[in-house]
Design a protein around this motif. Sequence first.
Motif, PDB file in Angstrom:
ATOM      1  N   ARG A   1       0.837  -1.185   0.000  1.00  0.00           N
ATOM      2  CA  ARG A   1       0.000   0.000   0.000  1.00  0.00           C
ATOM      3  C   ARG A   1       0.881   1.247   0.000  1.00  0.00           C
ATOM      4  N   PRO A   2       0.329   2.381  -0.439  1.00  0.00           N
ATOM      5  CA  PRO A   2       1.109   3.619  -0.370  1.00  0.00           C
ATOM      6  C   PRO A   2       1.592   3.868   1.058  1.00  0.00           C
ATOM      7  N   GLY A   3       2.865   4.159   1.185  1.00  0.00           N
ATOM      8  CA  GLY A   3       3.440   4.411   2.501  1.00  0.00           C
ATOM      9  C   GLY A   3       4.056   3.200   3.160  1.00  0.00           C
ATOM     10  N   ASP A   4       3.831   1.998   2.593  1.00  0.00           N
ATOM     11  CA  ASP A   4       4.460   0.807   3.162  1.00  0.00           C
ATOM     12  C   ASP A   4       5.978   0.912   3.053  1.00  0.00           C
ATOM     13  N   VAL A   5       6.653   0.401   4.078  1.00  0.00           N
ATOM     14  CA  VAL A   5       8.115   0.405   4.104  1.00  0.00           C
ATOM     15  C   VAL A   5       8.595  -1.033   4.245  1.00  0.00           C
ATOM     16  N   TRP A   6       9.585  -1.386   3.439  1.00  0.00           N
ATOM     17  CA  TRP A   6      10.168  -2.718   3.577  1.00  0.00           C
ATOM     18  C   TRP A   6      11.662  -2.662   3.282  1.00  0.00           C
ATOM     19  N   VAL A   7      12.373  -3.664   3.783  1.00  0.00           N
ATOM     20  CA  VAL A   7      13.784  -3.862   3.468  1.00  0.00           C
ATOM     21  C   VAL A   7      13.895  -5.179   2.717  1.00  0.00           C
ATOM     22  N   ASP A   8      14.803  -5.242   1.764  1.00  0.00           N
ATOM     23  CA  ASP A   8      14.906  -6.454   0.954  1.00  0.00           C
ATOM     24  C   ASP A   8      16.214  -6.422   0.185  1.00  0.00           C
ATOM     25  N   ASN A   9      16.500  -7.537  -0.478  1.00  0.00           N
ATOM     26  CA  ASN A   9      17.611  -7.628  -1.413  1.00  0.00           C
ATOM     27  C   ASN A   9      17.068  -7.487  -2.835  1.00  0.00           C
ATOM     28  N   ASP A  10      17.951  -7.273  -3.777  1.00  0.00           N
ATOM     29  CA  ASP A  10      17.568  -7.291  -5.191  1.00  0.00           C
ATOM     30  C   ASP A  10      17.679  -8.742  -5.667  1.00  0.00           C
ATOM     31  N   HIS A  11      16.596  -9.496  -5.493  1.00  0.00           N
ATOM     32  CA  HIS A  11      16.648 -10.935  -5.772  1.00  0.00           C
ATOM     33  C   HIS A  11      16.825 -11.227  -7.252  1.00  0.00           C
TER      34      HIS A  11
ATOM     35  N   GLY B   1       7.625 -21.694  -0.665  1.00  0.00           N
ATOM     36  CA  GLY B   1       6.903 -20.597  -0.033  1.00  0.00           C
ATOM     37  C   GLY B   1       6.142 -19.759  -1.047  1.00  0.00           C
ATOM     38  N   ASP B   2       5.337 -18.830  -0.527  1.00  0.00           N
ATOM     39  CA  ASP B   2       4.569 -17.929  -1.384  1.00  0.00           C
ATOM     40  C   ASP B   2       4.909 -16.479  -1.050  1.00  0.00           C
ATOM     41  N   GLU B   3       6.092 -16.255  -0.493  1.00  0.00           N
ATOM     42  CA  GLU B   3       6.517 -14.907  -0.178  1.00  0.00           C
ATOM     43  C   GLU B   3       7.251 -14.312  -1.389  1.00  0.00           C
ATOM     44  N   HIS B   4       7.576 -13.018  -1.317  1.00  0.00           N
ATOM     45  CA  HIS B   4       8.175 -12.327  -2.453  1.00  0.00           C
ATOM     46  C   HIS B   4       9.507 -12.949  -2.853  1.00  0.00           C
ATOM     47  N   TYR B   5      10.304 -13.375  -1.898  1.00  0.00           N
ATOM     48  CA  TYR B   5      11.621 -13.954  -2.196  1.00  0.00           C
ATOM     49  C   TYR B   5      11.506 -15.104  -3.185  1.00  0.00           C
ATOM     50  N   THR B   6      10.662 -16.070  -2.882  1.00  0.00           N
ATOM     51  CA  THR B   6      10.519 -17.232  -3.749  1.00  0.00           C
ATOM     52  C   THR B   6       9.997 -16.833  -5.124  1.00  0.00           C
ATOM     53  N   ARG B   7       8.969 -15.976  -5.143  1.00  0.00           N
ATOM     54  CA  ARG B   7       8.383 -15.578  -6.423  1.00  0.00           C
ATOM     55  C   ARG B   7       9.365 -14.772  -7.265  1.00  0.00           C
ATOM     56  N   ALA B   8      10.123 -13.866  -6.633  1.00  0.00           N
ATOM     57  CA  ALA B   8      11.056 -13.029  -7.386  1.00  0.00           C
ATOM     58  C   ALA B   8      12.195 -13.853  -7.978  1.00  0.00           C
ATOM     59  N   VAL B   9      12.742 -14.787  -7.207  1.00  0.00           N
ATOM     60  CA  VAL B   9      13.845 -15.607  -7.713  1.00  0.00           C
ATOM     61  C   VAL B   9      13.348 -16.517  -8.831  1.00  0.00           C
ATOM     62  N   THR B  10      12.187 -17.128  -8.650  1.00  0.00           N
ATOM     63  CA  THR B  10      11.659 -18.019  -9.679  1.00  0.00           C
ATOM     64  C   THR B  10      11.413 -17.271 -10.986  1.00  0.00           C
ATOM     65  N   GLU B  11      10.842 -16.082 -10.903  1.00  0.00           N
ATOM     66  CA  GLU B  11      10.587 -15.290 -12.110  1.00  0.00           C
ATOM     67  C   GLU B  11      11.890 -14.909 -12.796  1.00  0.00           C
TER      68      GLU B  11
ATOM     69  N   THR C   1      24.683 -15.067   0.569  1.00  0.00           N
ATOM     70  CA  THR C   1      24.268 -14.453   1.829  1.00  0.00           C
ATOM     71  C   THR C   1      23.403 -13.243   1.531  1.00  0.00           C
ATOM     72  N   LEU C   2      22.266 -13.155   2.220  1.00  0.00           N
ATOM     73  CA  LEU C   2      21.356 -12.020   2.085  1.00  0.00           C
ATOM     74  C   LEU C   2      21.646 -10.935   3.113  1.00  0.00           C
ATOM     75  N   HIS C   3      22.687 -11.127   3.900  1.00  0.00           N
ATOM     76  CA  HIS C   3      23.100 -10.169   4.934  1.00  0.00           C
ATOM     77  C   HIS C   3      21.956  -9.857   5.902  1.00  0.00           C
ATOM     78  N   PRO C   4      21.503 -10.867   6.669  1.00  0.00           N
ATOM     79  CA  PRO C   4      20.359 -10.656   7.565  1.00  0.00           C
ATOM     80  C   PRO C   4      20.606  -9.599   8.630  1.00  0.00           C
ATOM     81  N   GLU C   5      21.853  -9.466   9.102  1.00  0.00           N
ATOM     82  CA  GLU C   5      22.116  -8.458  10.132  1.00  0.00           C
ATOM     83  C   GLU C   5      21.855  -7.045   9.602  1.00  0.00           C
ATOM     84  N   ALA C   6      22.275  -6.787   8.367  1.00  0.00           N
ATOM     85  CA  ALA C   6      22.041  -5.465   7.784  1.00  0.00           C
ATOM     86  C   ALA C   6      20.561  -5.233   7.527  1.00  0.00           C
ATOM     87  N   LEU C   7      19.854  -6.263   7.079  1.00  0.00           N
ATOM     88  CA  LEU C   7      18.411  -6.144   6.863  1.00  0.00           C
ATOM     89  C   LEU C   7      17.687  -5.839   8.171  1.00  0.00           C
TER      90      LEU C   7
END
Length: 337
Positions: A153-163, A189-199, A287-293
């Motif tokens: 939604r507008p205003g949502d904030v997230w942290v992520d990698n460029d999968h 899974g059905d989260e963004h990580y799995t979908r982004a890598v598969t695509e 490594t997705l660098h979980p500490e930095a995320l």
Amino acid sequence: MARVPPGPTLADIARAAEVSTATVSHALNGTGRLGESTRRRVREVATGLGYGAPRAPRTRTLGLAVTTFAGAAWNFVAVAYFARWLTAATSAAHAHGYALTTLPADRGAGTPWHHLAVDGMLLLDSPCDDPVLRALRARGIPLVFDGRPADPRPGDVWVDNDHAATTREVLDHLAASGARRIALHGGFGDEHYTRAVTEAYEHWCARRGRPPLLIRFDPHDGPGHAFDRAFAEGAADAVYSLYDPGGRQVLAAAARHGLAVPADLLLVCASEDPAYAHAWPPVTTVTLHPEALAAAAVSALVALLEPAAPVRSGGPSAPAAPVTVPAALLQRISSVR
């Protein structure tokens, strides 16, 4: 001054109760032709969301939840990625003057999503149609996501990698090492990580005229039987595994089929488990660098709660926008011939 989240609206209650806003209005006002069971259920949902209740005092507590994998009661803390994320998030929260409460993965009736006493929530790997996310949104609790939400939604904030970029780097590395038939081990899974890598994997294969080979991950498949057909038929000479135990499953399957790594089979696994560096052969990992995320997510959530507060020693103030943390490919023997 800390921001006070708004209370639930009629639309929030309607979404949570899965009725129309008109039905909510009739139920709360005692009007309209509603069945008594519907009227009672809507009022119970409204009460659970805190509609009309006095605002709760600030708790100086943040919540953390991992909601992927359909709410199964699995121990995500046993996975190296989540364990490292949680440790870093706890440290960052304390540095900002907050406690951190970690919720179980189970979404059963006893899970207190509708009355959890926290100022804000960190939500990891939220899948499509996440009921926990709906409940938290309905209560107006500030949220920061690890992984892009399925329906931002507008205003949502997230942290992520460029999968997508990371996937291309992995596949290009395997191809440069001689791989011609690269399988993707994932799709659980059905989260963004799995979908982004598969695509990204499917696009990479299409651009090179190579048929994709998707092998579904099963957390209980220790011997790696999911690879039996592909390995027996020579359909794969390299594997990119998306989940922490996947690399061990590939090694077990390769041993059963008499395939040497890396001579016959190349392997890359996305994992934070340090044991892969000491396996034989040492396994190339992402490594997705979980500490930095985690640190970025906590800073972002504190910035939502305290937009005018001075920066604490726990880290820089976070921008109110998605934050991208670079992943890294740690090359070892398993992927280099």
